[in-house]
Write an enzyme that holds these catalytic residues in place. Sequence first.
Site, short mmCIF file in Angstrom:
data_model
loop_
_atom_site.label_atom_id
_atom_site.label_comp_id
_atom_site.label_asym_id
_atom_site.label_seq_id
_atom_site.Cartn_x
_atom_site.Cartn_y
_atom_site.Cartn_z
N GLU A 1 -16.52 17.71 -12.58
CA GLU A 1 -15.14 17.23 -12.67
C GLU A 1 -14.57 17.62 -14.03
O GLU A 1 -15.15 17.30 -15.07
CB GLU A 1 -15.09 15.71 -12.49
CG GLU A 1 -13.70 15.11 -12.66
CD GLU A 1 -12.66 15.75 -11.79
OE1 GLU A 1 -11.66 16.24 -12.34
OE2 GLU A 1 -12.84 15.78 -10.55
N GLY B 1 -12.14 10.55 -9.34
CA GLY B 1 -11.28 9.86 -8.40
C GLY B 1 -10.16 10.72 -7.85
O GLY B 1 -9.58 10.42 -6.82
N THR C 1 -6.57 12.86 -7.30
CA THR C 1 -5.15 12.51 -7.27
C THR C 1 -4.91 11.10 -6.79
O THR C 1 -4.15 10.34 -7.39
CB THR C 1 -4.39 13.51 -6.37
OG1 THR C 1 -4.50 14.82 -6.92
CG2 THR C 1 -2.92 13.13 -6.28
N CYS C 2 -5.55 10.70 -5.70
CA CYS C 2 -5.29 9.39 -5.11
C CYS C 2 -5.48 8.26 -6.11
O CYS C 2 -4.61 7.40 -6.28
CB CYS C 2 -6.19 9.17 -3.90
SG CYS C 2 -6.02 7.53 -3.16
N HIS D 1 1.20 -12.86 19.19
CA HIS D 1 2.59 -13.17 18.83
C HIS D 1 2.58 -14.16 17.66
O HIS D 1 1.76 -15.07 17.62
CB HIS D 1 3.31 -13.81 20.02
CG HIS D 1 4.67 -14.35 19.67
ND1 HIS D 1 5.77 -13.54 19.55
CD2 HIS D 1 5.08 -15.61 19.38
CE1 HIS D 1 6.82 -14.28 19.22
NE2 HIS D 1 6.43 -15.54 19.12
#
Length: 453
Positions: free
Chosen positions: A33, A38, A40-41, A435
């Site tokens: 890395e 992690g 972009t997100c 509902h």
Amino acid sequence: MTEFDALIIGAGQAGPSLAERFTQAGMTVALVERKLVGGTCVNAGCIPTKTLVASARAAHVARCAAQWGVITGPVTVDMKAVRARANAVARQARLNVETWLGTMPGLTLLRGHARLEGGGRVRIGDQVISAPRIFLNVGARPVMPPLPGLADITALDSTDMLQLETVPRHLVVVGGSYIGLEFAQMHRRFGAAVTVIERAARLIPREDEDVSTSVADILRAEGIDIRTGVSEIGFAPHPAGALVLADGAPIQASHVLVATGRRPNTDDLGLDTAGVAVDARGYVTVDEALRTNVPGLWALGDCNGRGAFTHTAYNDFEIVAANVLDGASRRVSDRIPAYALYIDPPLGRVGMTEAEARASGRRLLLSKRPMSRVGRAVERGETQGFIKVVADEESGQILGAAILGIEGDEAIHGILDAMHAGTPHAVLRWAVPIHPTVSELIPTVLGDLRPAG
């Protein structure tokens, strides 16, 4: 030269999960890395932006509280606090990923920029490593288009917007699609004047016209100035920020966000050296199993052009892991496209649009109901939008759906799950939902499916 069983370039959504599967299988894995774990997100996408959306909604609800019989005083926004909260949430998410990686036996996390050298070799600075399996998970970044005068002003991209510590006086958003519209509504709710400029004849032109029209109505109702069909866009410096020229008409902006697209991070990986094929836009060319043209090399996530979302990147990991480790034969085309636009109320989308379904030549069934028929929406006082479903008349299969309205991003999953399971609309219509919810109207909408005119 250090050898590993697998090498993953990029610690975005797909990378850590793939590393875990390989280490669980007893393999040695190098995960490289060059910036933040992690992807972009976690750092500049979903997590910080949706944290900002939550702050913007809180401000909006507070200002509109009287409609629910709740009286508040003047509402102001502390952008430094808003920014700090978003940064803290992203930082914690990144820390969670780093902690998770630290639990994986057999994993070596390397920091630096990786370049392919061919033959399974990768250089990171002065170090060269190799592996028989290499996985590209390098993501994408915002791109600034070559618009007249843009280089003469201080233009912001979606990453820059995350670090604003003051509410813009007047934010001009160039690009009326998903990222631009989220920032437009967000900052309008923070208190900015906002103008959106879009070249196409309508917002989010990939959506059906009724969706685009309804989204524009929602945003205009909050005071956002929307200008579509703008053929010429230019910029000039101004003491208070910038002048944005929309077909020659000047708009004085304090801030300019350019949200016109993204490009894959593939231009400095040494792909040409390794013989990896890319398309005209720089996306790595892959087959249905996400394999590149080079044996032993795969591409996952945004850089392969087969999806631009966190959930599609994660599904890329699932496909590769199943095929490489489990002897499966999963394909990209097996997944049903689904996504959301996180304005408020959100748009949840799955499968084909109505326009795409009509273009397919099938005999279609169509049904549409306004959100004003949904008890949850009426009770919340948020009745904008609609539910629309299109189905194949011959097979009974649901082809696609749009839910623009309160909790549409959640309710759409009932239809997504039915489509994935191959459940015909005639079966799903007899489900008995709870509902009062948004999902309870789905069987009613399905029951109203009629031949499309």
